[in-house]
Write an enzyme that holds these catalytic residues in place. Structure first.
Site, PDB file in Angstrom:
ATOM      1  N   SER A 139      -4.265  -3.136  12.061  1.00 56.29           N
ATOM      2  CA  SER A 139      -4.484  -1.807  12.618  1.00 56.29           C
ATOM      3  C   SER A 139      -5.722  -1.841  13.497  1.00 56.29           C
ATOM      4  CB  SER A 139      -4.697  -0.800  11.477  1.00 56.29           C
ATOM      5  OG  SER A 139      -5.205   0.429  11.950  1.00 56.29           O
ATOM      6  N   TYR A 152      -9.464   2.449   3.999  1.00 58.76           N
ATOM      7  CA  TYR A 152      -8.426   1.842   4.831  1.00 58.76           C
ATOM      8  C   TYR A 152      -9.039   0.858   5.822  1.00 58.76           C
ATOM      9  CZ  TYR A 152      -4.312   1.567   7.890  1.00 58.76           C
ATOM     10  OH  TYR A 152      -3.242   1.127   8.624  1.00 58.76           O
TER      11      TYR A 152
END
Length: 255
Positions: A139, A152
Site C-alpha cells: 500500500s 496499518y
C-alpha cells in the site's frame, strides 16, 4: 505446460479481480482464501469465461492451512511461476495513544506474517520453475504515514521491508520480487471491514472522489508486472487514482 498462479485473499476485491485477470492471461489460478463459498463462485465464473482455476481454502494466519496450500500447489497442473500475496486488510482508524492492540496484532499477522508464511511455503516451487515471481500487494501506507493509520501503516511498512529484503536475498536466483502499492481503491469490503461494518464511515472515505481506483485497476497492474519478460523486474509500482496526488492530497467535489 500451463503455468500456475497462486492468489491469496482471492474471495473478494483485488484478490478476486486478480484471479480473473490472470486466468484470462492463461494461468491456471489457485484461488486461496478462507471463504470457500465465495471461492466456488469465483472459480465457476472463471471457468465459464474459458479460464482455469481451483479453489483452495487457506487462512494465511495458520501454519497448517498454509501447508495445505503448498500441498495443493504440488498437485497443480503445471509449474508454479507466480505468487500474489494479496491477503491483508486494515482494522480501525484510531490514534496510536488509544489504538487497539488486538487490531494491531491482527493487521501484523495477516499483512506481514501471512506474506512470510505463504512465501516461505511456495518459494521452493517458484524457484524450481526457473521463472518465478513473487508479488507483494502492499500500500502507499507502506511508505507514508497518516493520522489514525498507525497500525496499518506499521504493518504495511513491515510488509514493504519483507519485499525489499527478499529481493536482495534472492539476487542471482530465478525469482523476481514485485511490490504493488495502491493508493485509494474502492472495493466492496476494505473500508467496511476497517470500520467494523459501519457503511456510513466506509462511504465517507470516498465521498466526493469521482473515480477512486477499483479492484480491476490494481489487477491490471499486477498482471502487467507478472507477464513482462522475466528479466524485467518492476521493483515497486505505486498506483493512485488521478484525484489522489498524495496520501494527504485528495480532490473531492465541492471542496
Amino acid at each position: 505446460m500451463t503455468s500456475v498462479a497462486i492468489v491469496t485473499g482471492a474471495s473478494s476485491g483485488i484478490g478476486a479481480a486478480t484471479a480473473r485477470r490472470l486466468a484470462a492471461e492463461g494461468f491456471h489460478v489457485l484461488a486461496a482464501a478462507r471463504r470457500t463459498d465465495r471461492l466456488a463462485d469465483l472459480v465457476a465464473g472463471i471457468v465459464a469465461a474459458g479460464g482455469s482455476a481451483t479453489a483452495v481454502a487457506c487462512d494465511v494466519t495458520s501454519d497448517d492451512s498454509v501447508a495445505g496450500l503448498a500441498r495443493a500447489a504440488a498437485d497443480a497442473p503445471g509449474p508454479v511461476t507466480l505468487l500474489v500475496n494479496n491477503a491483508g486488510g486494515a482494522r480501525g482508524l484510531d490514534p496510536v495513544e488509544s489504538g487497539s492492540v488486538a487490531d494491531w496484532q491482527w493487521m501484523y499477522d495477516v499483512n506481514v506474517l501471512g506474506t512470510l508464511r505463504v512465501t516461505q511455503a511456495l518459494l521452493p516451487a517458484l524457484e524450481r520453475s526457473g521463472t518465478g515471481t513473487v508479488v507483494v500487494v502492499s500500500s502507499t501506507a507502506g511508505f507514508t504515514v497518516y493520522e489514525g493509520g498507525g497500525g496499518y501503516s506499521a504493518a504495511k511498512h513491515a510488509q514493504t521491508a519483507v519485499a525489499g529484503t527478499l529481493r536482495l536475498e534472492l539476487c542471482g536466483r530465478p525469482v523476481r520480487v514485485v511490490e504493488i502499492d495502491p493508493g485509494m481503491v474502492r472495493t466492496d469490503e476494505f473500508s467496511l471491514n476497517r470500520f467494523g461494518g459501519d457503511a456510513g464511515k466506509a462511504d465517507a472515505t470516498y465521498a466526493g472522489v469521482a473515480q477512486p481506483l477499483v479492484a480491476e485497476d490494481v489487477a491490471e497492474c499486477i498482471a502487467w508486472c507478472a507477464t513482462l519478460p522475466h528479466h524485467v523486474n518492476v521493483d515497486r509500482l505505486v498506483v493512485r487514482p488521478l484525484a489522489q496526488a498524495a496520501q494527504h492530497k485528495v480532490h473531492r467535489a465541492g471542496q
